[in-house]
Design an enzyme around this catalytic site. Sequence first.
Site, PDB file in Angstrom:
ATOM      1  N   GLU A   1      -5.026   2.796   6.761  1.00 48.23           N
ATOM      2  CA  GLU A   1      -4.700   2.571   5.351  1.00 48.23           C
ATOM      3  C   GLU A   1      -5.272   3.724   4.533  1.00 48.23           C
ATOM      4  OE1 GLU A   1      -5.383   0.966   1.351  1.00 48.23           O
ATOM      5  OE2 GLU A   1      -6.748  -0.035   2.721  1.00 48.23           O
TER       6      GLU A   1
ATOM      7  N   ARG B   1       0.809  -1.230   0.000  1.00 49.78           N
ATOM      8  CA  ARG B   1       0.000   0.000   0.000  1.00 49.78           C
ATOM      9  C   ARG B   1       0.844   1.284   0.000  1.00 49.78           C
ATOM     10  NH1 ARG B   1      -3.094  -3.587  -0.906  1.00 49.78           N
ATOM     11  NH2 ARG B   1      -5.235  -3.742  -0.170  1.00 49.78           N
TER      12      ARG B   1
ATOM     13  N   CYS C   1     -11.015  -0.698   2.897  1.00 50.77           N
ATOM     14  CA  CYS C   1     -10.421  -1.100   4.176  1.00 50.77           C
ATOM     15  C   CYS C   1      -9.827   0.127   4.866  1.00 50.77           C
ATOM     16  CB  CYS C   1      -9.347  -2.157   3.955  1.00 50.77           C
ATOM     17  SG  CYS C   1     -10.078  -3.782   3.648  1.00 50.77           S
TER      18      CYS C   1
HETATM   19  N1  EPU Z   1     -12.307 -11.651   8.404  1.00 52.55           N
HETATM   20  C1  EPU Z   1     -13.041 -11.846   9.527  1.00 52.55           C
HETATM   21  N2  EPU Z   1     -14.009 -10.910   9.834  1.00 52.55           N
HETATM   22  C2  EPU Z   1     -14.229  -9.807   9.069  1.00 52.55           C
HETATM   23  C3  EPU Z   1     -13.445  -9.611   7.918  1.00 52.55           C
HETATM   24  C4  EPU Z   1     -12.477 -10.552   7.598  1.00 52.55           C
HETATM   25  O1  EPU Z   1     -12.870 -12.804  10.245  1.00 52.55           O
HETATM   26  O2  EPU Z   1     -15.102  -9.023   9.417  1.00 52.55           O
HETATM   27  C5  EPU Z   1     -11.321 -12.669   8.046  1.00 52.55           C
HETATM   28  C6  EPU Z   1     -11.703 -13.360   6.736  1.00 52.55           C
HETATM   29  O3  EPU Z   1     -12.572 -14.430   6.977  1.00 52.55           O
HETATM   30  C7  EPU Z   1     -10.367 -13.827   6.213  1.00 52.55           C
HETATM   31  C8  EPU Z   1      -9.409 -12.748   6.705  1.00 52.55           C
HETATM   32  O4  EPU Z   1     -10.073 -12.037   7.763  1.00 52.55           O
HETATM   33  O5  EPU Z   1     -10.003 -15.044   6.800  1.00 52.55           O
HETATM   34  C9  EPU Z   1      -9.002 -11.759   5.608  1.00 52.55           C
HETATM   35  O6  EPU Z   1     -10.168 -11.132   5.094  1.00 52.55           O
HETATM   36  P1  EPU Z   1     -10.295 -10.774   3.548  1.00 52.55           P
HETATM   37  O7  EPU Z   1     -10.100 -11.995   2.740  1.00 52.55           O
HETATM   38  O8  EPU Z   1     -11.554 -10.009   3.378  1.00 52.55           O
HETATM   39  O9  EPU Z   1      -9.030  -9.888   3.247  1.00 52.55           O
HETATM   40  P2  EPU Z   1      -8.512  -8.569   3.965  1.00 52.55           P
HETATM   41  O10 EPU Z   1      -7.118  -8.833   4.369  1.00 52.55           O
HETATM   42  O11 EPU Z   1      -9.457  -8.096   5.006  1.00 52.55           O
HETATM   43  C10 EPU Z   1      -7.491  -7.512   1.803  1.00 52.55           C
HETATM   44  C11 EPU Z   1      -7.347  -6.086   1.403  1.00 52.55           C
HETATM   45  C12 EPU Z   1      -8.599  -5.640   0.657  1.00 52.55           C
HETATM   46  C13 EPU Z   1      -8.844  -6.534  -0.537  1.00 52.55           C
HETATM   47  C14 EPU Z   1      -9.013  -7.977  -0.001  1.00 52.55           C
HETATM   48  C15 EPU Z   1      -9.274  -9.002  -1.094  1.00 52.55           C
HETATM   49  C16 EPU Z   1      -6.069  -4.860   3.112  1.00 52.55           C
HETATM   50  C17 EPU Z   1      -6.153  -3.966   4.308  1.00 52.55           C
HETATM   51  N3  EPU Z   1      -7.234  -5.247   2.606  1.00 52.55           N
HETATM   52  O12 EPU Z   1      -8.559  -7.541   2.756  1.00 52.55           O
HETATM   53  O13 EPU Z   1      -8.349  -4.328   0.192  1.00 52.55           O
HETATM   54  O14 EPU Z   1     -10.020  -6.147  -1.217  1.00 52.55           O
HETATM   55  O15 EPU Z   1      -7.779  -8.347   0.683  1.00 52.55           O
HETATM   56  O16 EPU Z   1      -8.152  -9.168  -1.871  1.00 52.55           O
HETATM   57  O17 EPU Z   1      -4.971  -5.166   2.664  1.00 52.55           O
HETATM   58  C18 EPU Z   1      -8.644  -1.986   0.504  1.00 52.55           C
HETATM   59  O18 EPU Z   1      -7.446  -1.900   0.327  1.00 52.55           O
HETATM   60  O19 EPU Z   1      -9.362  -0.986   0.709  1.00 52.55           O
HETATM   61  C19 EPU Z   1      -9.249  -3.315   0.502  1.00 52.55           C
HETATM   62  C20 EPU Z   1     -10.528  -3.492   0.758  1.00 52.55           C
END
Ligand code: EPU
Length: 311
Positions: free
Chosen positions: A289, A168, A217
């Site tokens: 972020e 990022r 996010c």
């Molecule tokens: N999870 C939970 N509860 C929640 C949300 C997530 O338990 O309320 C768990 C999910 O089940 C999963 C893990 O956390 O096991 C990761 O969640 P997710 O797959 O949604 O990925 P993330 O790390 O939360 C990242 C990026 C997103 C991007 C997604 C999909 C960051 C901060 N976020 O989310 O980017 O869309 O991967 O590739 O790096 C953004 O940058 O604005 C953004 C939304």
Amino acid sequence: MFSTDFRAKNQVTDVRLATRTTMKVGGPAQLVSFDDRGSLGELLDVPHRWLGKGANLLVDDAGVGEAVVVLGPAFDTCELSPARGGVALVKAGAALDLAELIAACIAAGLAGPEGLSGVPASVGGALRMNAGTSTCWMLDWVSRVEVVLPGERAPRWLERAEMPASYRDSGLPHGTLFLGCELSLAEGDPAALRAQGAKLKKAKAASQPLAQPSAGCVFKNPTPELPAGKLIDELGLKGLRVGGAMVSPVHANFIVNPERTATCSDVSALVRTIRDRAWRERGIELRLEVETWNCPAELHAHPRDLAKVEV
Ligand code: EPU
């Protein structure tokens, strides 16, 4: 603030920034739609901020005093050159919508950008934030970028190797203007690329509150093993509300503005509470972020230095 000549070649209007951010929060500013490269000197002489699609931005209710600059139609460009030896160059202007770049690459059978399907951004914003997913980043395919670095007066091209990019972060100084980029892409099968893009969008739609205004996010993932959304979920904060802002019950790393009535103070109070709880209960410093404009400085302070918060 701008000369008649500047205004004849670039559009200057008064706006509420809530209309220019996906969070739908933010007060007044003077908006410049910049089209004429010949006016760059005059623009750089005026205090300014660069704005892309406003998809990762929280702006104060009082707005900002600086001119807010978006790139106009002259920078909304996409040129694909024929592949040679299985690799093609694509030149994209910073005002181009990332979704349009992805669609053009898929249609031409060029692989890579389909991995960013569903990421809301302009090309400039995606370069600036090194936008991405958990598996790929914008700068993975970029061979060079056209920028104006802070303190400089003219655009120049920088090779990707000159950018110390990370998660990022483009690695270039705050205030850098991104005018465009060149991507170097390998050939792929359009049908397979299209299917992969559709799959990623479907996964996002299933796990993120895409129908409600948000800035995506809110926090960086502290580590890949402990995503911020999982942590905030474990803290039991889903559904917590302050005024018009709410921790999304769908994905805990999103703060949503369902009725479009949230103020920056509402969102800031939620951010403060989440950071305070993560620090006190888990010893983890959550870092923003999203970019903030004119918001309380405490949003970036270490949570151990803040008074206990009750919401
Ligand atoms: N999870 C939970 N509860 C929640 C949300 C997530 O338990 O309320 C768990 C999910 O089940 C999963 C893990 O956390 O096991 C990761 O969640 P997710 O797959 O949604 O990925 P993330 O790390 O939360 C990242 C990026 C997103 C991007 C997604 C999909 C960051 C901060 N976020 O989310 O980017 O869309 O991967 O590739 O790096 C953004 O940058 O604005 C953004 C939304």
